[in-house]
Scaffold this motif. Sequence first.
Motif, PDB file in Angstrom:
ATOM      1  N   ASP A 133       0.838  -1.201   0.000  1.00 54.43           N
ATOM      2  CA  ASP A 133       0.000   0.000   0.000  1.00 54.43           C
ATOM      3  C   ASP A 133       0.874   1.252   0.000  1.00 54.43           C
ATOM      4  O   ASP A 133       2.055   1.214   0.366  1.00 54.43           O
ATOM      5  CB  ASP A 133      -0.902   0.021   1.238  1.00 54.43           C
ATOM      6  N   THR A 134       0.278   2.365  -0.382  1.00 54.77           N
ATOM      7  CA  THR A 134       1.032   3.618  -0.428  1.00 54.77           C
ATOM      8  C   THR A 134       1.473   4.023   0.976  1.00 54.77           C
ATOM      9  O   THR A 134       0.824   3.678   1.984  1.00 54.77           O
ATOM     10  CB  THR A 134       0.179   4.753  -1.013  1.00 54.77           C
ATOM     11  N   ALA A 140      -1.428   7.144   7.459  1.00 49.92           N
ATOM     12  CA  ALA A 140      -2.737   7.578   7.962  1.00 49.92           C
ATOM     13  C   ALA A 140      -3.265   6.596   9.006  1.00 49.92           C
ATOM     14  O   ALA A 140      -3.839   7.006  10.023  1.00 49.92           O
ATOM     15  CB  ALA A 140      -3.721   7.708   6.806  1.00 49.92           C
ATOM     16  N   GLU A 141      -3.054   5.297   8.777  1.00 47.93           N
ATOM     17  CA  GLU A 141      -3.557   4.320   9.753  1.00 47.93           C
ATOM     18  C   GLU A 141      -2.746   4.363  11.044  1.00 47.93           C
ATOM     19  O   GLU A 141      -3.307   4.220  12.140  1.00 47.93           O
ATOM     20  CB  GLU A 141      -3.526   2.911   9.167  1.00 47.93           C
ATOM     21  N   ALA A 142      -1.434   4.566  10.939  1.00 47.23           N
ATOM     22  CA  ALA A 142      -0.611   4.687  12.149  1.00 47.23           C
ATOM     23  C   ALA A 142      -1.051   5.893  12.975  1.00 47.23           C
ATOM     24  O   ALA A 142      -1.185   5.816  14.204  1.00 47.23           O
ATOM     25  CB  ALA A 142       0.861   4.804  11.771  1.00 47.23           C
ATOM     26  N   ALA A 184       9.308  -0.365   5.091  1.00 50.79           N
ATOM     27  CA  ALA A 184       7.860  -0.300   4.871  1.00 50.79           C
ATOM     28  C   ALA A 184       7.186   0.156   6.159  1.00 50.79           C
ATOM     29  O   ALA A 184       7.365  -0.463   7.215  1.00 50.79           O
ATOM     30  CB  ALA A 184       7.313  -1.656   4.443  1.00 50.79           C
ATOM     31  N   LEU A 185       6.423   1.216   6.088  1.00 52.75           N
ATOM     32  CA  LEU A 185       5.750   1.740   7.270  1.00 52.75           C
ATOM     33  C   LEU A 185       4.740   0.744   7.819  1.00 52.75           C
ATOM     34  O   LEU A 185       4.433   0.739   9.006  1.00 52.75           O
ATOM     35  CB  LEU A 185       5.061   3.062   6.919  1.00 52.75           C
ATOM     36  N   GLY A 186       4.254  -0.154   6.965  1.00 52.50           N
ATOM     37  CA  GLY A 186       3.261  -1.126   7.418  1.00 52.50           C
ATOM     38  C   GLY A 186       3.838  -2.334   8.127  1.00 52.50           C
ATOM     39  O   GLY A 186       3.081  -3.146   8.663  1.00 52.50           O
TER      40      GLY A 186
END
Length: 622
Positions: A133-134, A140-142, A184-186
């Motif tokens: 994902d971008t 935004a989710e974090a 990756a931020l995710g």
Amino acid sequence: MDILNLKPLLLKGSPEFWPRLTAMTGQARDFEELFLLSSWRKKALARNLTPPGSIAAPIKLAILGGYSLYPLHELLEHLCSVQGTPIEVWLGDYDNYVSEIMDEAGELYSFAPKVVLLLPAEGRCKYSGQLTDTRAAQQAEATQTAKSVLELARKVNAQTGAEVILGNFMLPSRHDLGAYRSRALGSDWTFRKWVNLELGLNAPPCVRICDLEFLAARIGGAQAADPRGWFETKQPGSPALLVELAREAAHLIASLKRAPKKVLVLDLDNTLWGGVVADDGLEGIELGDTSPRGEAFKAFQKYIVSLKQRGVLLAVCSKNDFAKAAEPFEKHPEMILRMADLVSFKANWEPKSENIRRMAAELNLGLDSFVFVDDNPAEIDIVRQFAPEVTTLLLGPDPSEYATQLQDCRLFEPSGITAEDEDRTSQYRAEAERKALQGSVTDMDSYLNSLAMEATISEFTIVDAPRLSQLINKSNQFNLTTRRRSEAEVLAVMNDPVFVGYSMRLKDRFGDHGLISIVIGQKVDGAMKIDTWLMSCRVLKRQVEEEVLNELARLARARGCQRLEGVYLPTAKNEMVRDFYGRMGFELTSESETKREFELPLGTFQPLATKIKITQRAYDPS
């Protein structure tokens, strides 16, 4: 110290039991040892073997979160009791914290906690999408994850007024994803780091972060994790982490109402540099980047200067010839500390305990706000014997560990850092100039006139809340009730219409004193009851008291009050204000061993004349 030696003391009912238990608790880092100490404390109480001194009223603490909270609460209860902040505990159910907080008619709010320890579930801090994902979507989710947790903290604070100690999230300790975890931020690793940053940077004043990320890193991530403990009993981490978590929570609970130390007093030879300056000369001491030891001493000085920038006052106390002791501060090119960084410099052959007592008198500070650091155990012992209120820190033989020792003593940890903290040394140096002027002027009226004093009086503001709480929690001498308030409680006063809360700032031709007086009044029927009145002792006899009273009378009249009612609650440190209300024109109406009550009718009160120019008044719409 052998923990087994405690048992015979317990069985004999020896008064030595409690100091030994306290000392062993301070040293214990093993879960089983700390848990055993907790059980022996309970057995002592069951045998009516009570600890010495007065016992504080317990703080109502609610613990809730996404884990099983036993035996964490046992460790926490023990640590809080031993450190003098006993707690009464309400435990939430496993992973039911969201419902418990949202249910306004539930048991949590019936308990009415003063402090809430909230440990959100690690499993809920996980990116729900795909690693492809971008970055914007993952970020935004974090951000939303952190916001949701903080909203829970705000909710419980709004309902109870409680301070919230909020646990953040441990980082994973396994090699999942390898190097990609940081790209990756995710990924769990980076997502949790981002959420933790958002929690810390956006936490409101009512929230203190209990930094599980840091605690786990301190003992090692793999050592902090306990998969079996999770699957079997839903523990938040390993036994080693539970000990660190309990210690950190106990420390945060104590710090809510206990101010950090104010003054760091330093020895010189083999403390700030290697060698003895009187013997080795300026060129012979070890200091600077030309040797490992010299570099370690220089690094220690750099850390000390960072404490000054947080508002800690620095002083020197050395058995030395003054000129020789001062020479490195004035001439050594590698010296980080300079005379301008110090509020006091005592280099003579008097006992260090006496020199520190003189410092306390000169600075108008209590001895219990001082920390003395020395490499010589004999000097430490002398200060402990003859100035026992002073906290002492004996440095080890290795200067590379000096900064570490000072960091880990946790005596100077601020709850927040204000602009006034950074300027505190110059404030005290300016005060020395004022005293010099006062010594040269025989007429007090002329002296006060010559100061050209100006003051602003303003109602409590959100911006001032950290400094207001700081001053409320550390002022002891000129403090009529010594009631302590956290930032959240200061904000609650500010938002409650039955209270008036205002502060005074003072400056003169020598400099800015900053925020120096605080008053909290509560309107009850036709009276304005003075809940809190405190003042910095730096501005005694400058007519600040008179102007603060003038403002209180003005605000009370504006709210329809016919009288002021004040109370003096005696403590070990506020004897200086025992007769303060009488000196200000109040009439004594009631007296007992625990309090003195006073009253001032407003119908006949006339504002007191002063040499202070008031440039702003509280609650003034203009």
